[in-house]
Every structure is written in structure tokens, then in C-alpha cells.
Design a protein around this motif. Structure first.
Motif, PDB file in Angstrom:
ATOM      1  N   ARG A 169       0.830  -1.205   0.000  1.00 49.47           N
ATOM      2  CA  ARG A 169       0.000   0.000   0.000  1.00 49.47           C
ATOM      3  C   ARG A 169       0.865   1.255   0.000  1.00 49.47           C
ATOM      4  O   ARG A 169       0.499   2.280  -0.587  1.00 49.47           O
ATOM      5  N   GLU A 170       2.003   1.164   0.660  1.00 49.74           N
ATOM      6  CA  GLU A 170       2.948   2.284   0.664  1.00 49.74           C
ATOM      7  C   GLU A 170       3.444   2.564  -0.756  1.00 49.74           C
ATOM      8  O   GLU A 170       3.581   3.722  -1.169  1.00 49.74           O
ATOM      9  N   VAL A 171       3.693   1.497  -1.501  1.00 50.41           N
ATOM     10  CA  VAL A 171       4.129   1.647  -2.889  1.00 50.41           C
ATOM     11  C   VAL A 171       3.038   2.312  -3.721  1.00 50.41           C
ATOM     12  O   VAL A 171       3.299   3.249  -4.488  1.00 50.41           O
ATOM     13  N   VAL A 172       1.796   1.845  -3.570  1.00 50.56           N
ATOM     14  CA  VAL A 172       0.687   2.402  -4.345  1.00 50.56           C
ATOM     15  C   VAL A 172       0.420   3.858  -3.956  1.00 50.56           C
ATOM     16  O   VAL A 172       0.060   4.679  -4.805  1.00 50.56           O
ATOM     17  N   ALA A 173       0.623   4.177  -2.680  1.00 49.68           N
ATOM     18  CA  ALA A 173       0.449   5.566  -2.247  1.00 49.68           C
ATOM     19  C   ALA A 173       1.478   6.472  -2.923  1.00 49.68           C
ATOM     20  O   ALA A 173       1.174   7.605  -3.308  1.00 49.68           O
ATOM     21  N   ALA A 174       2.695   5.955  -3.070  1.00 45.00           N
ATOM     22  CA  ALA A 174       3.751   6.732  -3.718  1.00 45.00           C
ATOM     23  C   ALA A 174       3.585   6.763  -5.232  1.00 45.00           C
ATOM     24  O   ALA A 174       3.940   7.746  -5.891  1.00 45.00           O
ATOM     25  N   ASP A 175       3.036   5.673  -5.776  1.00 39.96           N
ATOM     26  CA  ASP A 175       2.871   5.559  -7.230  1.00 39.96           C
ATOM     27  C   ASP A 175       1.568   4.815  -7.518  1.00 39.96           C
ATOM     28  O   ASP A 175       1.560   3.595  -7.669  1.00 39.96           O
ATOM     29  N   PRO A 176       0.439   5.545  -7.575  1.00 42.24           N
ATOM     30  CA  PRO A 176      -0.869   4.895  -7.770  1.00 42.24           C
ATOM     31  C   PRO A 176      -0.961   4.051  -9.032  1.00 42.24           C
ATOM     32  O   PRO A 176      -1.810   3.158  -9.118  1.00 42.24           O
ATOM     33  N   LYS A 177      -0.100   4.306 -10.002  1.00 41.65           N
ATOM     34  CA  LYS A 177      -0.136   3.558 -11.257  1.00 41.65           C
ATOM     35  C   LYS A 177       0.900   2.431 -11.293  1.00 41.65           C
ATOM     36  O   LYS A 177       1.198   1.898 -12.363  1.00 41.65           O
ATOM     37  N   LEU A 233      -3.857   0.404 -17.353  1.00 35.58           N
ATOM     38  CA  LEU A 233      -2.466   0.795 -17.572  1.00 35.58           C
ATOM     39  C   LEU A 233      -1.761  -0.107 -18.581  1.00 35.58           C
ATOM     40  O   LEU A 233      -1.026   0.367 -19.451  1.00 35.58           O
ATOM     41  N   LYS A 234      -2.002  -1.424 -18.444  1.00 38.29           N
ATOM     42  CA  LYS A 234      -1.307  -2.381 -19.309  1.00 38.29           C
ATOM     43  C   LYS A 234      -2.126  -3.670 -19.389  1.00 38.29           C
ATOM     44  O   LYS A 234      -1.910  -4.604 -18.618  1.00 38.29           O
ATOM     45  N   PRO A 235      -3.056  -3.736 -20.325  1.00 38.43           N
ATOM     46  CA  PRO A 235      -3.905  -4.934 -20.419  1.00 38.43           C
ATOM     47  C   PRO A 235      -3.114  -6.171 -20.816  1.00 38.43           C
ATOM     48  O   PRO A 235      -2.255  -6.109 -21.698  1.00 38.43           O
ATOM     49  N   ASP A 236      -3.383  -7.277 -20.138  1.00 37.25           N
ATOM     50  CA  ASP A 236      -2.780  -8.554 -20.505  1.00 37.25           C
ATOM     51  C   ASP A 236      -3.752  -9.674 -20.163  1.00 37.25           C
ATOM     52  O   ASP A 236      -4.725  -9.477 -19.428  1.00 37.25           O
ATOM     53  N   ALA A 237      -3.488 -10.846 -20.708  1.00 42.82           N
ATOM     54  CA  ALA A 237      -4.402 -11.976 -20.535  1.00 42.82           C
ATOM     55  C   ALA A 237      -4.556 -12.355 -19.069  1.00 42.82           C
ATOM     56  O   ALA A 237      -5.661 -12.647 -18.594  1.00 42.82           O
ATOM     57  N   GLU A 238      -3.453 -12.352 -18.348  1.00 53.72           N
ATOM     58  CA  GLU A 238      -3.476 -12.764 -16.947  1.00 53.72           C
ATOM     59  C   GLU A 238      -4.382 -11.856 -16.118  1.00 53.72           C
ATOM     60  O   GLU A 238      -5.210 -12.328 -15.331  1.00 53.72           O
ATOM     61  N   SER A 239      -4.247 -10.544 -16.297  1.00 52.48           N
ATOM     62  CA  SER A 239      -5.047  -9.603 -15.507  1.00 52.48           C
ATOM     63  C   SER A 239      -6.530  -9.697 -15.853  1.00 52.48           C
ATOM     64  O   SER A 239      -7.392  -9.620 -14.969  1.00 52.48           O
ATOM     65  N   TYR A 240      -6.828  -9.859 -17.139  1.00 54.08           N
ATOM     66  CA  TYR A 240      -8.229 -10.045 -17.528  1.00 54.08           C
ATOM     67  C   TYR A 240      -8.795 -11.332 -16.929  1.00 54.08           C
ATOM     68  O   TYR A 240      -9.961 -11.386 -16.526  1.00 54.08           O
ATOM     69  N   PHE A 241      -7.964 -12.365 -16.869  1.00 52.31           N
ATOM     70  CA  PHE A 241      -8.410 -13.635 -16.297  1.00 52.31           C
ATOM     71  C   PHE A 241      -8.752 -13.462 -14.818  1.00 52.31           C
ATOM     72  O   PHE A 241      -9.789 -13.939 -14.341  1.00 52.31           O
ATOM     73  N   TYR A 242      -7.878 -12.775 -14.089  1.00 49.30           N
ATOM     74  CA  TYR A 242      -8.135 -12.554 -12.666  1.00 49.30           C
ATOM     75  C   TYR A 242      -9.342 -11.636 -12.458  1.00 49.30           C
ATOM     76  O   TYR A 242     -10.117 -11.819 -11.514  1.00 49.30           O
TER      77      TYR A 242
END
Length: 278
Positions: free
Chosen positions: A187-195, A226-235
Motif C-alpha cells: 500500500r505504501e508503494v501504491v500511495a507513492a505511485d498509484p499507477k 495501464l497495461k492490459p494482458d491476458a493474466e489480468s483479464y483472467f483474474y
């Protein structure tokens, strides 16, 4: 060779989802029960570059084994100046073969020989890739602990490095009895870089595993934007399916199939779509 590695990764996604949902994260689900369970205590010392290399050579053709063994022999006779270069050749060879476990040990050896952030980071990433694809084995637990150690060393060298924090957070969630410390790092990473794609994807996976499907859906929607891929769509489809949004799940599965380079995953998706269409 990059395509080969992509197929290897995508080809196990379906199997990983089943395991993912069947194995809650300690400390996030069933807290009372898990509080009585100790953390994995795999002895990392029982696995090393030599024996993991031997295991990883199984099934390779003789010419590839000879190439790898030749580099290994050169390393044992090399000077300090030559060693890192030869180790890099060995790491590249294992990378070409999509064998991250020995690659992790190689990069750790490079980091010990020439302490650099890059080497510790690559060691951690290779270990993480390796244990993610192994299910409930002593080797997986050992590689998880190795990943934690490698990422900790990377963070010591650069406390602001988001890749190191993401890797450490992910490894802590799966490899310790204090998963919330790992979640906090992510969460600290996402707070620093939401993308940040990797941190969002990792948080999405842990949300799936802890059956927080609404949160998982939002994470994977961010990743896909940000970056569509098969794995993310599957999840993403898996998240939709588990909260009963069949049409959305079918649409996401269809996108996954369109982007997938693996016929095995495509066949699995076809079966899921058929079930959801009933």
C-alpha cells in the motif's frame, strides 16, 4: 524466447486460480485458527545453487545440459573479476529456459560477489517467480524465504526503490505470519505511485486469495487500464464470477482469451464461458 516464457506463465494461470482461492492467506482469513499455526520453517540451507541446478536440468536435452555445465565449470575456476560475467551468462541461460529457481541463486551469488541493488533485486524477483509457480512444497517455502532475504538486502541499499518494496511486501504476505506488514508495504508503494502495475496486481491477487473480490476487481481494472494482458483479464473475470456478475465475467474471460498466447488457457476459458452462459 520471450514468447516461450509468456506461454509458461499464462499456461499456469488457470491452475493457480484454483489454488489461490483454496489457500487463504495466513492472518487475513481464519485469524483464530491461523494464530495457532507457525510460519513456514523451511531450512533454506538445504537448497543451494548446485542442487537446484541439478534439479532444474532434469528434462533438458543433453546439449543444453552441457552448455550449462560448461559455464558452471568455468565459474569454479574463474577469478573474482571473471566470476560476475560468467554468472551473468549462467543467469541468462536459465532465463532463456524459463527456470527462475536456479536463476535466483545465480543472482544472489552475483550480489554476494559484487553487492549491487540490481543483483539483489533480480535475485528476489527470480525467487518470487519460482515459488509462485510451486504449490505447497518445501522448496517453495525455502525460495520464499530467499526472496525475503534478497528484497531486504535491496531495500537496505535503496530504501526508496519501489520494486524492492513491492517484492518484499509480496514475499512477506506469503512467507510470514505477519501478512499485514507485507500488505502495508504494498500500500505504501501504491500511495507513492498509484499507477504501479506490479503493486496493484499483487494487491489484487491477495484480495482474490482473501476473497475480497470487490477490491480485487478494482485493482485489476487499474492494472488493465495501464497495461492490459491476458493474466489480468483472467483474474478480473475470476473476481466478477465470484460475486455473481456473469456477463462481466464472460466479457473479461473473452478479453483474456483474445490476448492469450496459450491454447490450453484458451480451452480453459471456453469451458468457463460455457458454464457461465448456462
Amino acid at each position: 524466447m520471450q514468447k516461450t516464457k509468456q506461454v509458461v506463465v499464462i499456461g499456469v494461470v488457470g491452475a493457480l486460480v484454483a489454488v489461490l482461492l483454496a489457500q487463504p492467506i495466513k492472518g487475513l482469513v481464519n485469524d483464530k485458527e491461523e494464530a495457532q499455526t507457525s510460519a513456514p520453517t523451511a531450512n533454506s540451507s538445504e537448497f543451494n545453487l548446485e542442487n537446484v541446478s541439478q534439479m532444474s536440468k532434469q528434462g533438458l536435452n543433453s546439449s543444453l545440459i552441457e552448455e550449462i555445465s560448461d559455464i558452471e565449470a568455468q565459474i569454479t575456476k574463474s577469478s573474482a573479476e571473471e566470476k560476475v560475467s560468467l554468472l551473468q551468462q549462467l543467469a541468462d541461460k536459465w532465463d532463456d529456459l524459463a527456470k527462475p529457481a536456479p536463476q535466483g541463486f545465480v543472482y544472489e551469488e552475483m550480489a554476494k560477489t559484487s553487492p549491487k541493488l540490481e543483483y539483489w533485486l533480480k535475485a528476489g524477483q527470480a525467487y518470487r517467480a519460482a515459488y509462485t509457480n510451486l504449490q505447497d512444497t518445501t522448496l517453495a517455502q525455502s525460495l520464499n524465504q530467499n526472496a525475503i532475504r534478497a528484497f531486504e538486502n535491496a531495500v537496505k541499499l535503496d530504501g526508496s526503490n519501489l520494486d524492492a518494496k513491492t517484492g518484499l511486501g509480496a514475499a512477506m504476505v506469503s512467507g510470514t505470519n505477519n501478512p499485514m506488514a507485507g500488505i502495508a508495504l504494498l500500500r505504501e508503494v501504491v500511495a507513492a505511485d498509484p499507477k504501479n502495475i506490479e503493486a496493484n496486481k499483487t494487491l489484487g491477487l491477495f484480495s482474490l486469495q482473501s476473497r475480497q473480490f470487490d477490491k480485487a476487481i478494482e485493482r485489476f481494472k487499474t492494472v488493465i487500464a495501464l497495461k492490459p494482458d491476458a493474466e489480468s483479464y483472467f483474474y478480473l473475470a475470476t473476481g466478477y464470477e465470484n460475486i455473481g456478475l456473469k456477463n462481466e465475467a464472460i466479457a473479461a474471460f473473452q478479453q483474456a482469451k483474445q490476448l492469450a498466447a496459450d491454447p490450453t488457457l484458451s480451452q480453459f476459458i471456453d469451458r468457463r464461458i460455457e458454464e457461465l452462459s448456462k
